[in-house]
Design an enzyme around this catalytic site. Sequence first.
Site, short mmCIF file in Angstrom:
data_model
loop_
_atom_site.label_atom_id
_atom_site.label_comp_id
_atom_site.label_asym_id
_atom_site.label_seq_id
_atom_site.Cartn_x
_atom_site.Cartn_y
_atom_site.Cartn_z
CG HIS A 1 -2.07 0.94 1.10
ND1 HIS A 1 -1.92 2.32 1.17
CD2 HIS A 1 -3.38 0.72 0.89
CE1 HIS A 1 -3.10 2.89 1.01
NE2 HIS A 1 -4.01 1.95 0.84
NE ARG B 1 -4.67 0.17 -2.88
CZ ARG B 1 -5.49 -0.47 -2.07
NH1 ARG B 1 -5.32 -1.75 -1.84
NH2 ARG B 1 -6.48 0.17 -1.48
NE ARG C 1 -6.75 -6.12 -2.13
CZ ARG C 1 -7.06 -4.91 -1.64
NH1 ARG C 1 -8.09 -4.22 -2.13
NH2 ARG C 1 -6.34 -4.37 -0.67
#
Length: 528
Positions: A228, A274, A366
């Site tokens: 992240h 990300r 993801r």
Amino acid sequence: MNKMEVIIVGSGIAALKTAIEASATKHVMLITKSKLRHSNSYLAQGGVAVAMSKEDTPISHREDTIQAGRYYNNATAVEALVQTAPVAISELIASGMEFDRNSEGHLMLGMEGAHSERRILHSHGDATGKYIIEHLLRELALSKVEVMEDTAVVELIMGDDASCIGVKIVNHEGHLQTMCGEHIVLATGGCGSLFQFTSNASTVSGDGIALALKAGARIRDMEFIQFHPTLLYCNGKTQGLVSEAVRGEGAKLVTESGKAIMKDVHALADLAPRHIVAQTIYSYIERGENVYLDISMISNFRERFPTVAALCLKNGIHLEEGKIPVAPGNHFLMGGIETDGKGRTSVEGLYAVGEVACTGVHGANRLASNSLLEGLVFGSTLGRYLQQAPQRVLPQEKKTLKKTSPGLITLPELADIQKHLMHYAGIVRNAKDLGRLKAWLESFQIDCLLELACENASIHELAKVNAIIVSWLIAESALARQESRGGHFRSDYPIENDAVWLDTSIILDRHEVIKRLKGSVVYEFIKA
């Protein structure tokens, strides 16, 4: 020996949803090594992605998911996710779950990185996971599901036909017990806390993956780990997550001098996928430049993001200055225990769901806010499958020789494993670093650790054993994938080249792991 129809290990959104659905016809036991509210799902600040607006469609959601996943996704799994999402969310709302609405009573839909439409549902601003879990816990309380907290599953029991027939557990008093089950479900989350910098709960340490590997299940895509971009960064440590929704509301990533670091990096700038944002921030930090989220344009920040505001306050960050110091850290595992569309693993009687499972739905990276959705959709799918599962006659337990700890080997502390994994298999990887990590891990005789019986080790030792095994899976998989793709970035293969991408999956089972260990230089040295 106690016997249940369904045993579920874990307490996140996928575990709870599976338990609630399965309990309609089955006697279900839910086991968690901590408390029901101690999970990544409960900590989730982000929302739930779902195509519910007039401007949006499941097709658009599918395309965003596949593009973020760098075209490595399982198309069937993605289709099931996006098509089922509106139904799953509608059912959740109908059962009493409240999402944020505007003054006219319409659902508020937020924007996050790599999404082409506003499709993110939130609850209480940035506390979506907490309120979904609280809602599911109320449903769980009305069901007949039995719950065991502060209880660790330390081994899967295998039948003489190589199927899974139960679990060995250690309760809060330290007593070892055995429990048989017709259907064993692992919903233990990923392996985020094995990294030094992480947004994960401390309990999310890869135990389920190690248990499944020891039982003979196939593990795949362990190289694909999402970092992240924005964890709160203070005094050289990450302190918690700063939701991507903050950037969705206009916050910009800047240096101390105010330079916008994402401006010329990607067309979506601060809302780029990300892995791109995380790698960009990391490159600045490596050069000695701190990176901040400029939140000065968000007028009602404390009301819009109460969880982030409280985190900042706790760590002495003054929001009045309009800047939050950030750094990337481990967030999500795209790989895990290989499952089919129903949640079945390669071992009969053993299932996996949620982050611990690898359906291929996330590909190599993801899409933001697809994780809570995954737990809802696939947890419901597995739970309803188990509802209809016929009674299973369990075979005799497989008799095996009890193995003791490897001789003359002192296992490293978890903190050392975390530092090694972050340094050598973190955001930027290369063959030299991965080779060093792999050799270091193999020096602890992984082949012996795979055979270690739970009766011959303490809970603390078993945690280190599992950490070493899962870290090795990551290192071996990352070394084998000689390309950069999604969450897997190698500086010795720095260009993502979709013309020559490797379509081969890195799949490891117990037999393959032993084979690769025996072929290693370190293994031969130790044995000599």
